[in-house]
Design an enzyme around this catalytic site. Structure first.
Site, PDB file in Angstrom:
ATOM      1  N   CYS A 219      -8.491 -15.817  -6.649  1.00  0.00           N
ATOM      2  CA  CYS A 219      -7.634 -15.897  -8.079  1.00  0.00           C
ATOM      3  C   CYS A 219      -8.762 -16.419  -9.275  1.00  0.00           C
ATOM      4  CB  CYS A 219      -6.700 -16.534  -8.158  1.00  0.00           C
ATOM      5  SG  CYS A 219      -5.422 -16.134  -7.099  1.00  0.00           S
TER       6      CYS A 219
ATOM      7  N   ASP B 162       6.032 -14.625 -12.717  1.00  0.00           N
ATOM      8  CA  ASP B 162       5.216 -14.464 -11.467  1.00  0.00           C
ATOM      9  C   ASP B 162       5.724 -12.995 -11.086  1.00  0.00           C
ATOM     10  OD1 ASP B 162       3.777 -16.951 -11.001  1.00  0.00           O
ATOM     11  OD2 ASP B 162       5.886 -17.681 -11.135  1.00  0.00           O
TER      12      ASP B 162
ATOM     13  N   GLY C 292       0.414   1.118   3.248  1.00  0.00           N
ATOM     14  CA  GLY C 292      -0.142   0.655   2.084  1.00  0.00           C
ATOM     15  C   GLY C 292      -1.108   1.856   1.388  1.00  0.00           C
ATOM     16  N   HIS C 293      -2.197   1.056   0.907  1.00  0.00           N
ATOM     17  CA  HIS C 293      -3.297   2.018   0.211  1.00  0.00           C
ATOM     18  C   HIS C 293      -4.697   1.572   0.486  1.00  0.00           C
ATOM     19  CE1 HIS C 293      -4.469   5.291  -2.432  1.00  0.00           C
ATOM     20  NE2 HIS C 293      -4.960   4.594  -3.214  1.00  0.00           N
ATOM     21  N   SER C 294      -5.710   2.494   0.567  1.00  0.00           N
ATOM     22  CA  SER C 294      -6.867   1.798   0.495  1.00  0.00           C
ATOM     23  C   SER C 294      -8.000   2.839  -0.309  1.00  0.00           C
ATOM     24  CB  SER C 294      -7.269   1.835   2.135  1.00  0.00           C
ATOM     25  OG  SER C 294      -7.357   3.100   2.500  1.00  0.00           O
TER      26      SER C 294
ATOM     27  N   ASP D  83       4.100 -20.364  -9.868  1.00  0.00           N
ATOM     28  CA  ASP D  83       3.249 -20.998  -8.970  1.00  0.00           C
ATOM     29  C   ASP D  83       1.763 -21.041  -9.446  1.00  0.00           C
ATOM     30  OD1 ASP D  83       2.409 -18.161  -9.315  1.00  0.00           O
ATOM     31  OD2 ASP D  83       2.238 -17.713  -7.213  1.00  0.00           O
TER      32      ASP D  83
ATOM     33  N   GLY E 295       5.380 -13.608 -18.885  1.00  0.00           N
ATOM     34  CA  GLY E 295       4.361 -13.766 -17.911  1.00  0.00           C
ATOM     35  C   GLY E 295       4.645 -14.485 -16.561  1.00  0.00           C
TER      36      GLY E 295
ATOM     37  N   ASP F 172       4.509 -15.134  -5.153  1.00  0.00           N
ATOM     38  CA  ASP F 172       5.002 -14.770  -6.491  1.00  0.00           C
ATOM     39  C   ASP F 172       6.815 -14.623  -6.283  1.00  0.00           C
ATOM     40  OD1 ASP F 172       2.609 -14.746  -7.884  1.00  0.00           O
ATOM     41  OD2 ASP F 172       2.463 -12.597  -7.697  1.00  0.00           O
TER      42      ASP F 172
ATOM     43  N   ASP G 210      -0.568  -8.521  -5.687  1.00  0.00           N
ATOM     44  CA  ASP G 210      -1.648  -9.286  -5.885  1.00  0.00           C
ATOM     45  C   ASP G 210      -2.778  -9.122  -5.038  1.00  0.00           C
ATOM     46  OD1 ASP G 210      -3.208 -11.638  -6.603  1.00  0.00           O
ATOM     47  OD2 ASP G 210      -1.472 -12.497  -7.411  1.00  0.00           O
TER      48      ASP G 210
END
Length: 333
Positions: A17, A54, A142-144, A227, A52, A94, A71
Site C-alpha cells: 500500500c 473504505d 477474475g481478470h489478468s 481500516d 473516502g 475494506d 484493492d
C-alpha cells in the site's frame, strides 16, 4: 545446478500500500466525480465517494446492503504465496472495516509473462484463495493482464446491515479510539525489500483477517471507523475526523508497534509513501512527538488493522475523539 527464485520485491517500484497515489493528489483526481441522479438505478447509494470510506455501499432492501470494493498492489514480500495471502486479506479488509461480510471475490492479476515464471503467479493466486477460504468468501475467476510490474489483489463484494454500517463520518466527541493491529508494517516491508531480511511477525499481522475485530465492533454498537492502510494511522484518522467534523487525539505512547519497526525507521527504511502521508496531514495537525515517531504514526500500512471510534475487548485504546479544535483534525501527543 541451483536455481535462484526471483525476489518479487525487486520488480516493484514500491511495496504494498506504500505504492498508492498520495492522498492529496488522489483527492484532486476524484474531486467532482459525483454520479448524476437517475431513476433507472436500482437501490440507494448509502456510501459513495464523499468521505473516502473504505468501500461503497448500496441499500438493496430493508436490512440488506451490498458492499463493493477493490484493492491490488505490487509485491510487499518476496514469497509469492505470502504476497497472495497479504493482498487478499487487505482487499477483504475494506468489507470488514464497514461492518460487512465478504461473499465473493474476483482475482486481479498483472504479470510480466516474459520475465517471471507462471508457477510464481500460481502461488500468488493460491495464497489469495487460502485467505478467502478462511474468510468463507468465494473466489470465482477474475481478470489478468500482461504488465511489466507484477500486481495482485481482489475485487470483493460483501453484505451488511445498511443501518449498522461502520463509516468515516460517524465519529462523535467523547468516544475512545481503538487500534486493532500494531503499526510499522511499511518500514519493515521497506527493510525487507532493501535487505531481504524477513519479519515473521509482520507477515502474521498482514495475513490476519479483520473479521473478528469487525464482529466485535458491531457487537459493541460502534458506527465509526476505518481500516489503516496506505495513508497511515494519521492519514486515516485525519480523514475520519474531517468527515465527522471532530478532532482525533492520538496518544503516541499507547500506540503498539511491531518489534524492530522503530529501529528500521531510525535506520532510514521509511517508504516514500509514509513521508508523503506525514506531509499531507501536517497542515491539519498539532504534532508534539519526535520525527521518527511521527513517521511511524504516518507509516503506510499494508493490510493493517481497524481504527474504531469505540472500545472493544483485547485491543488498546490509543486516543479519543473530541470536539473540533480550530479546524485541526489531529492532535498527536
Amino acid at each position: 545446478m541451483t536455481t535462484t527464485t526471483p525476489r518479487l520485491t525487486g520488480y516493484a517500484h514500491g511495496g504494498g500500500c506504500a505504492c498508492k497515489i498520495p492522498p492529496g493528489e488522489l483527492e484532486d483526481v476524484v474531486r467532482g466525480l459525483t454520479p448524476s441522479p437517475s431513476t433507472a438505478r436500482e437501490g440507494e447509494l448509502v456510501v459513495g465517494l464523499e468521505d473516502g470510506d473504505d468501500a461503497a455501499a448500496v441499500r438493496i432492501r430493508d436490512g440488506l446492503a451490498i458492499i463493493a470494493t477493490t484493492d491490488f498492489f505490487t509485491p510487499v514480500v518476496d514469497d509469492p504465496y505470502d504476497w497472495g495471502r497479504i493482498a487478499a486479506a487487505n482487499a477483504l479488509s475494506d468489507v470488514y472495516a464497514m461492518g460487512g461480510r465478504p461473499v465473493i471475490a474476483l482475482n486481479l492479476l498483472c504479470w510480466p509473462r516474459d520475465v517471471l515464471p507462471y508457477d510464481l503467479a500460481a502461488e500468488v493466486l493460491r495464497g489469495g484463495l487460502a485467505v478467502a477460504d478462511e474468510a468463507g468468501c468465494h473466489v470465482a475467476g477474475g481478470h489478468s493482464v500482461d504488465d511489466p510490474e507484477p500486481k495482485y489483489g481482489m475485487a470483493v463484494t460483501g453484505t451488511a446491515d445498511p443501518d449498522a454500517l461502520i463509516r468515516n463520518d460517524a465519529a462523535r466527541p467523547g468516544t475512545p479510539l481503538t487500534l486493532t493491529k500494531p503499526l510499522g508494517l511499511g518500514v519493515l516491508n521497506n527493510r525487507h525489500k532493501a535487505t531481504g531480511e524477513s519479519f515473521a511477525e509482520a507477515i502474521a499481522v498482514m495475513t490476519t483477517l479483520n473479521a473478528a475485530a469487525s464482529r466485535a465492533a458491531l457487537a459493541a454498537g460502534i458506527r465509526a471507523g476505518t481500516d489503516v492502510t496506505g495513508f497511515g494511522l494519521l492519514g486515516h484518522a485525519h480523514k475520519m475526523a474531517r468527515a465527522s467534523g471532530v478532532t482525533a487525539v492520538i496518544d503516541s505512547a499507547a500506540v503498539p508497534f511491531l518489534d524492530g519497526a522503530r529501529e528500521a525507521a531510525a535506520a532510514g527504511n521509511v517508504p516514500g509513501g509514509s513521508r508523503r502521508n506525514l506531509d499531507w496531514v501536517r497542515p491539519h495537525a498539532r504534532i508534539d512527538v519526535d520525527e521518527t515517531t511521527a513517521l511511524l504514526l504516518a507509516d503506510a500500512q499494508t493490510s493493517g488493522g481497524l481504527l474504531l471510534a469505540g472500545e472493544i475487548p483485547g485491543h488498546p485504546v490509543i486516543g479519543e475523539i473530541v470536539a473540533p479544535e480550530d479546524g485541526v483534525t489531529l492532535r498527536v501527543r
